[in-house]
Design an enzyme around this catalytic site. Structure first.
Site, PDB file in Angstrom:
ATOM      1  N   HIS A 161       7.418  11.899   9.421  1.00 22.54           N
ATOM      2  CA  HIS A 161       8.164  12.794  10.334  1.00 22.54           C
ATOM      3  C   HIS A 161       7.693  14.217  10.021  1.00 22.54           C
ATOM      4  CE1 HIS A 161      11.308  14.092  12.934  1.00 22.54           C
ATOM      5  NE2 HIS A 161      12.383  13.768  12.237  1.00 22.54           N
ATOM      6  N   HIS A 195       2.121   9.320  17.863  1.00 24.60           N
ATOM      7  CA  HIS A 195       3.525   9.681  18.053  1.00 24.60           C
ATOM      8  C   HIS A 195       4.236   8.517  18.700  1.00 24.60           C
ATOM      9  CE1 HIS A 195       7.063  11.967  19.274  1.00 24.60           C
ATOM     10  NE2 HIS A 195       6.701  12.819  18.355  1.00 24.60           N
ATOM     11  N   ASP A 212       2.026  18.351  14.229  1.00 19.96           N
ATOM     12  CA  ASP A 212       1.725  18.641  12.827  1.00 19.96           C
ATOM     13  C   ASP A 212       0.236  18.795  12.539  1.00 19.96           C
ATOM     14  OD1 ASP A 212       4.346  18.642  11.776  1.00 19.96           O
ATOM     15  OD2 ASP A 212       4.428  16.483  12.031  1.00 19.96           O
TER      16      ASP A 212
HETATM   17  N1  CMC Z   1      -3.667   6.815  12.164  1.00 15.69           N
HETATM   18  C1  CMC Z   1      -4.210   5.585  12.339  1.00 15.69           C
HETATM   19  N2  CMC Z   1      -3.613   4.603  13.061  1.00 15.69           N
HETATM   20  C2  CMC Z   1      -2.421   4.883  13.598  1.00 15.69           C
HETATM   21  C3  CMC Z   1      -1.801   6.135  13.459  1.00 15.69           C
HETATM   22  C4  CMC Z   1      -2.471   7.131  12.714  1.00 15.69           C
HETATM   23  N3  CMC Z   1      -1.949   8.341  12.547  1.00 15.69           N
HETATM   24  N4  CMC Z   1      -0.612   6.145  14.112  1.00 15.69           N
HETATM   25  C5  CMC Z   1      -0.492   4.912  14.633  1.00 15.69           C
HETATM   26  N5  CMC Z   1      -1.589   4.155  14.326  1.00 15.69           N
HETATM   27  C6  CMC Z   1      -1.869   2.780  14.769  1.00 15.69           C
HETATM   28  C7  CMC Z   1      -1.036   1.785  13.982  1.00 15.69           C
HETATM   29  O1  CMC Z   1      -1.715   1.325  12.842  1.00 15.69           O
HETATM   30  C8  CMC Z   1      -0.855   0.689  15.018  1.00 15.69           C
HETATM   31  O2  CMC Z   1      -2.050  -0.026  15.115  1.00 15.69           O
HETATM   32  P1  CMC Z   1      -2.019  -1.639  15.350  1.00 15.69           P
HETATM   33  O3  CMC Z   1      -1.416  -1.785  16.703  1.00 15.69           O
HETATM   34  O4  CMC Z   1      -3.431  -2.053  15.247  1.00 15.69           O
HETATM   35  O5  CMC Z   1      -1.140  -2.197  14.258  1.00 15.69           O
HETATM   36  C9  CMC Z   1      -0.699   1.473  16.327  1.00 15.69           C
HETATM   37  O6  CMC Z   1      -1.432   2.691  16.129  1.00 15.69           O
HETATM   38  C10 CMC Z   1       0.740   1.802  16.687  1.00 15.69           C
HETATM   39  O7  CMC Z   1       1.324   2.494  15.581  1.00 15.69           O
HETATM   40  P2  CMC Z   1       2.831   2.379  15.134  1.00 15.69           P
HETATM   41  O8  CMC Z   1       2.928   2.625  13.664  1.00 15.69           O
HETATM   42  O9  CMC Z   1       3.413   1.116  15.667  1.00 15.69           O
HETATM   43  O10 CMC Z   1       3.468   3.588  15.933  1.00 15.69           O
HETATM   44  P3  CMC Z   1       4.882   4.234  15.670  1.00 15.69           P
HETATM   45  O11 CMC Z   1       5.367   4.713  16.986  1.00 15.69           O
HETATM   46  O12 CMC Z   1       5.772   3.319  14.906  1.00 15.69           O
HETATM   47  O13 CMC Z   1       4.551   5.453  14.696  1.00 15.69           O
HETATM   48  C11 CMC Z   1       4.030   7.585  13.884  1.00 15.69           C
HETATM   49  C12 CMC Z   1       4.510   6.774  15.092  1.00 15.69           C
HETATM   50  C13 CMC Z   1       4.141   9.074  14.223  1.00 15.69           C
HETATM   51  C14 CMC Z   1       4.956   7.318  12.693  1.00 15.69           C
HETATM   52  C15 CMC Z   1       2.572   7.205  13.576  1.00 15.69           C
HETATM   53  O14 CMC Z   1       1.730   7.488  14.657  1.00 15.69           O
HETATM   54  C16 CMC Z   1       2.056   7.879  12.300  1.00 15.69           C
HETATM   55  O15 CMC Z   1       2.275   7.372  11.199  1.00 15.69           O
HETATM   56  N6  CMC Z   1       1.358   9.068  12.442  1.00 15.69           N
HETATM   57  C17 CMC Z   1       0.915   9.792  11.287  1.00 15.69           C
HETATM   58  C18 CMC Z   1       2.069  10.611  10.731  1.00 15.69           C
HETATM   59  C19 CMC Z   1       2.367  11.812  11.610  1.00 15.69           C
HETATM   60  O16 CMC Z   1       1.489  12.538  12.026  1.00 15.69           O
HETATM   61  N7  CMC Z   1       3.680  12.042  11.846  1.00 15.69           N
HETATM   62  C20 CMC Z   1       4.148  13.164  12.610  1.00 15.69           C
HETATM   63  C21 CMC Z   1       4.778  12.753  13.911  1.00 15.69           C
HETATM   64  S1  CMC Z   1       5.082  14.129  15.032  1.00 15.69           S
HETATM   65  C22 CMC Z   1       6.233  15.142  14.273  1.00 15.69           C
HETATM   66  C23 CMC Z   1       7.475  14.511  13.803  1.00 15.69           C
HETATM   67  O17 CMC Z   1       7.948  13.486  14.306  1.00 15.69           O
HETATM   68  O18 CMC Z   1       8.051  15.058  12.896  1.00 15.69           O
END
Ligand code: CMC
Length: 421
Positions: free
Chosen positions: A261, A300, A356
């Site tokens: 987050h 996201h 971010d």
């Molecule tokens: N790098 C590589 N792969 C990713 C990433 C990433 N940053 N984000 C998602 N994926 C992949 C994930 O591995 C999955 O692949 P597969 O379908 O093959 O298993 C697919 O994309 C869907 O990901 P998810 O984890 O199911 O998506 P989510 O909606 O649960 O997670 C997230 C959203 C923001 C937690 C995630 O994208 C992430 O961990 N990003 C990196 C951390 C980040 O930048 N966070 C800040 C978010 S914006 C500000 C805030 O909210 O505070």
């Protein structure tokens, strides 16, 4: 085409038809079919937990609006305190309302001396400023007798004012403690962001550069709200038990602290520093694709397009670099973005830069240590948290938040004596 959905319980043949409004249907339809039927929705991927007038977000189209106003216009023309007023009241203030609001916030910036001398001084010298911020926000509530009067609108407004006014003071105090510098008192002649920069950096003669003050203002505006994210949901859930807003805001800040987050901005800088130079970008991207880690600042839950805040922040970064000189990690970030956005792994999963990805570069250029980045996110998010807290308490459809579970543990069994296990 009818704007309804019909659900049939095949066990009983019972059918229920309910309206779909704005893409949402009431899950109470399930209770009509069978009062013991629940939706299984881990991480709330398909759940709208509330009705809200505050922020509109269309993740597919990359749209973000506060009270109907596009984020791009607010970032260009508004101030953080004006935006905070909009979030809390649903309308932009007229000039009289704005000057009254700014005056009120400005005159609530001081905190009780015991907070600094007794409370903050008790932390270990290496305490993370975000851990200190969370605890200090919770502790602040103990100074105000009325903090628990959450059903009294006047008392509520007083706490809202205090929390928004004192968030920068607490943040700067935690930073100054962590580097062993004396605390700077708030300066009520300065704007909200300038006062914060002054409390952070003033040693001897210090004057806030107006270009950096504006950059801080823009960053505060962009981070003020983002509808039902993890931290805001925590705020609503804690607030739903009628806990005081200081405790609820501390809980929301704790949710924000996590690297998935608001902690991601800190993680981005660590990642860019580890990558080190442009030549290492392709190998790093391959390691992410191989599942060895995430590309922090990308992806996201809601945005499946470029995060509109990232567009504005990327531009603001160049404005800041004109004053501070370019952050050497910018080239690594740009190469990383270009490589990822042309790679099918990221394209297929609709992973774009989020808020971010570039914010940490600005914070670093402004001299903030990495540990302060999430605190910088928490200061402006305070107004969003409080707007949602207030909306939740005023919503007659809401009660204490209490989801159900799908039990998957063992059936009843008899206790086994220790010797027999
Ligand atoms: N790098 C590589 N792969 C990713 C990433 C990433 N940053 N984000 C998602 N994926 C992949 C994930 O591995 C999955 O692949 P597969 O379908 O093959 O298993 C697919 O994309 C869907 O990901 P998810 O984890 O199911 O998506 P989510 O909606 O649960 O997670 C997230 C959203 C923001 C937690 C995630 O994208 C992430 O961990 N990003 C990196 C951390 C980040 O930048 N966070 C800040 C978010 S914006 C500000 C805030 O909210 O505070």
């Amino acid at each position: 085409m009818p704007e309804t959905i019909t659900i049939t319980d095949d066990r009983t043949g019972k059918t229920v038809t309910v309206p779909i409004e704005g893409g949402v249907f009431p899950s109470s339809a399930l209770r009509e079919l069978d009062p013991s039927l629940y939706c299984y929705d881990p991480a709330y991927l398909s759940t709208a937990s509330c009705k809200s007038d505050i922020t509109y977000l269309d993740g597919g189209a990359g749209i973000l609006r506060y009270g109907g106003y596009p984020i791009e216009q607010l970032a260009e023309k508004s101030t953080y305190l004006e935006v905070a007023y909009l979030l809390l009241n649903g309308e932009l203030p007229n000039s009289e309302q704005l000057s009254g609001w700014v005056d009120d916030v400005t005159h609530h910036t001081f905190i009780h001396e015991n907070m600094r001398k007794r409370f903050v001084d008790g932390f270990h010298f290496s305490a993370h400023p975000m851990g200190m911020f969370i605890s200090a926000v919770a502790a602040l509530g103990t100074f105000y007798g009325g903090s628990k009067d959450v059903e009294d609108p006047e008392a509520r407004n007083r706490q809202i004012l205090r929390l928004i006014a004192k968030a920068p003071t607490i943040a700067a105090m935690c930073y100054r403690f962590s580097v062993g510098l004396p605390f700077n008192l708030p300066d009520n002649n300065l704007s909200y962001p300038a006062n914060f920069l002054n409390m952070m950096w003033k040693v001897g003669d210090y004057e806030v550069d107006p270009r950096l003050e504006r950059a801080m203002e823009v960053l505060f505006i962009l981070h003020a709200d983002h509808e039902q994210n993890c931290g805001t949901t925590a705020m609503r859930i804690i607030g739903s038990s009628h806990a005081d807003p200081y405790s609820a805001a501390a809980g929301a800040a704790a949710a924000l602290y996590g690297p998935l987050h608001g902690g991601a901005n800190e993680a981005v800088i660590r990642m860019l520093t580890d990558i080190g130079s442009i030549e290492n970008v392709p190998a790093f991207v391959e390691s992410v694709k191989a599942g060895e880690g995430r590309l922090m600042g990308f992806g996201h839950r809601v945005y499946k397009n470029y995060d509109p805040r990232a567009v504005i922040i990327k531009k603001a970064a160049y404005d800041v670099f004109e004053v501070t000189g370019k952050n050497p990690l910018l080239d690594v970030a740009l190469a990383l973005e270009e490589t990822a956005l042309s790679d099918s792994y990221f394209i297929d999963r609709k992973l774009y830069p989020n808020v971010d990805f570039y914010s940490g570069l600005i914070y670093q250029a402004l001299n903030f240590p990495k540990e302060m980045f999430t605190v910088l996110f928490a200061i402006p998010r305070m107004s969003g948290w409080l707007a949602h807290w207030q909306e939740h308490l005023n919503d007659p459809a809401q009660r204490i938040s209490r989801p159900r579970q799908w039990y998957s543990g063992p059936d009843k069994r008899d206790y086994v004596a220790l010797d027999n296990r």
